[in-house]
Design a protein around this motif. Structure first.
Motif, mmCIF file in Angstrom:
data_model
loop_
_atom_site.group_PDB
_atom_site.id
_atom_site.type_symbol
_atom_site.label_atom_id
_atom_site.label_comp_id
_atom_site.label_asym_id
_atom_site.label_seq_id
_atom_site.Cartn_x
_atom_site.Cartn_y
_atom_site.Cartn_z
ATOM 1 N N VAL A 154 0.830 -1.207 0.000
ATOM 2 C CA VAL A 154 0.000 0.000 0.000
ATOM 3 C C VAL A 154 0.865 1.258 0.000
ATOM 4 O O VAL A 154 0.551 2.251 -0.667
ATOM 5 C CB VAL A 154 -0.979 0.013 1.202
ATOM 6 N N TYR A 181 3.422 5.658 -5.695
ATOM 7 C CA TYR A 181 3.241 5.652 -7.151
ATOM 8 C C TYR A 181 2.227 6.722 -7.566
ATOM 9 O O TYR A 181 2.440 7.462 -8.528
ATOM 10 C CB TYR A 181 2.766 4.280 -7.608
ATOM 11 N N TRP A 223 3.856 1.543 -1.352
ATOM 12 C CA TRP A 223 4.375 1.724 -2.708
ATOM 13 C C TRP A 223 3.291 2.256 -3.645
ATOM 14 O O TRP A 223 3.554 3.152 -4.448
ATOM 15 C CB TRP A 223 4.926 0.410 -3.267
ATOM 16 N N LEU A 224 2.072 1.721 -3.546
ATOM 17 C CA LEU A 224 0.973 2.206 -4.392
ATOM 18 C C LEU A 224 0.701 3.681 -4.120
ATOM 19 O O LEU A 224 0.450 4.468 -5.041
ATOM 20 C CB LEU A 224 -0.295 1.377 -4.141
#
Length: 313
Positions: free
Chosen positions: A53, A59, A55-56
């Motif tokens: 989560v 991003y 990393w998302l």
């Protein structure tokens, strides 16, 4: 008039950032504790959810131009990614096996360990005042642990490992940022997916994949919602920390951190009925006195350093 309006708007953004950090930092401790106590969700799997989560979220942030990613060779951040896995996993295991008060105070021991590592291996020097503040911090943690009626050996082992790995991780983060010339978010953007991949390979060896207690087990909808919510809050913690430091001062962040520390301890006592003896309370006060002294002397030294630089021709 325009400057006044701009200043008012900036102040409101700072207050909003502080509130987000306050809410998320305190919530993540209680949500994770609730997930362990109420649902028995596996620790390493929850850590993996946090990584994914995070990393998302990063991003999405880079797509919104909040930061610009920088290409990094994976081999140069492999040890950092491994220490990140250990740092989050052992910290969560400490929370799972200790009272919230003991968990919070054990984390405070990170400061003395970091100083020891930097003094021993990086030849960094610290003033006598800074070193002396470690005495009440260490004494307070020992007092709390000794008189904690829920003391258990396994919890102490996880707390100790958590402190050691967290200290190494924080030292390496600073070193890698300097070595690779990146900021925290750029480093975390590569570190989080690498750590996720490492955990994905390790989890099957320590936690079941199916059946009761497995990641693909028969979890209820409320349990899955809480786990996902925990991941979102973990991302908010990281993001708000970077934002506050970039938009306020070290004084604001440190003092706000002590405020969160006190609220978390009180919350553990009220919500999870963690017992609190008089000796434990004295230990907490002793630790807080050490933290405040350390912050004060550190900030004074930083200001003196800035003054000396400003006086140079």
């Amino acid at each position: 008039m325009t400057q006044q309006l701009f200043g008012f708007s900036a102040n409101r953004r700072i207050v909003a950032g502080l509130l987000v950090n306050l809410f998320s930092s305190i919530c993540i401790v209680f949500i994770n504790k609730w997930i362990y106590v109420r649902y028995g969700f596996p620790n390493m799997t929850l850590t993996l959810v946090h990584f994914v989560v995070t990393w998302l979220g990063l991003y999405i942030c880079q797509k919104m131009d909040i930061f610009c990613p920088k290409s990094l060779p994976l081999r140069r951040i492999m040890w950092l990614a491994l220490s990140f896995c250990g740092f989050v996993a052992f910290t969560n295991l400490s929370l799972q096996n200790n009272s919230i008060g003991t968990y919070q105070l054990a984390k405070v021991m990170t400061t003395p360990v970091i100083i020891l590592i930097q003094t021993t291996y990086y030849r960094k020097t610290f003033s006598t005042k800074i070193k002396l503040t470690l005495v009440p911090i260490t004494l307070g943690v020992i007092l709390n642990s000794y008189y904690d009626v829920r003391f258990n050996l396994l919890g102490t082992v996880f707390a100790t490992l958590g402190v050691l790995v967290t200290s190494l991780y924080q030292v390496w983060v600073g070193a890698k940022q300097h070595e690779l010339q990146v900021n925290s978010m750029q480093l975390l953007y590569y570190q989080a997916p690498l750590s996720s991949a490492i955990l994905l390979g390790i989890i099957p060896m320590f936690e079941p994949l199916t059946g009761d207690g497995g990641i693909f087990g028969p979890w209820s909808l409320p349990a899955l919602v809480m786990v996902l919510f925990s991941g979102v809050v973990a991302f908010l913690v990281n993001l708000s920390i970077y934002w506050i430091i970039g938009n306020t001062s070290a004084v604001t962040y440190n003092m706000f951190g002590h405020f969160k520390f006190c609220i978390t301890l009180i919350g553990g006592y009220l919500l999870f009925h963690d017992p609190l003896s008089l000796n434990q309370a004295l230990g907490i006060l002793c630790t807080l006195a050490g933290i405040l002294s350390y912050t004060h002397f550190k900030l004074v030294e930083q200001e003196e350093g800035k003054s000396r630089l400003a006086q140079k021709p």
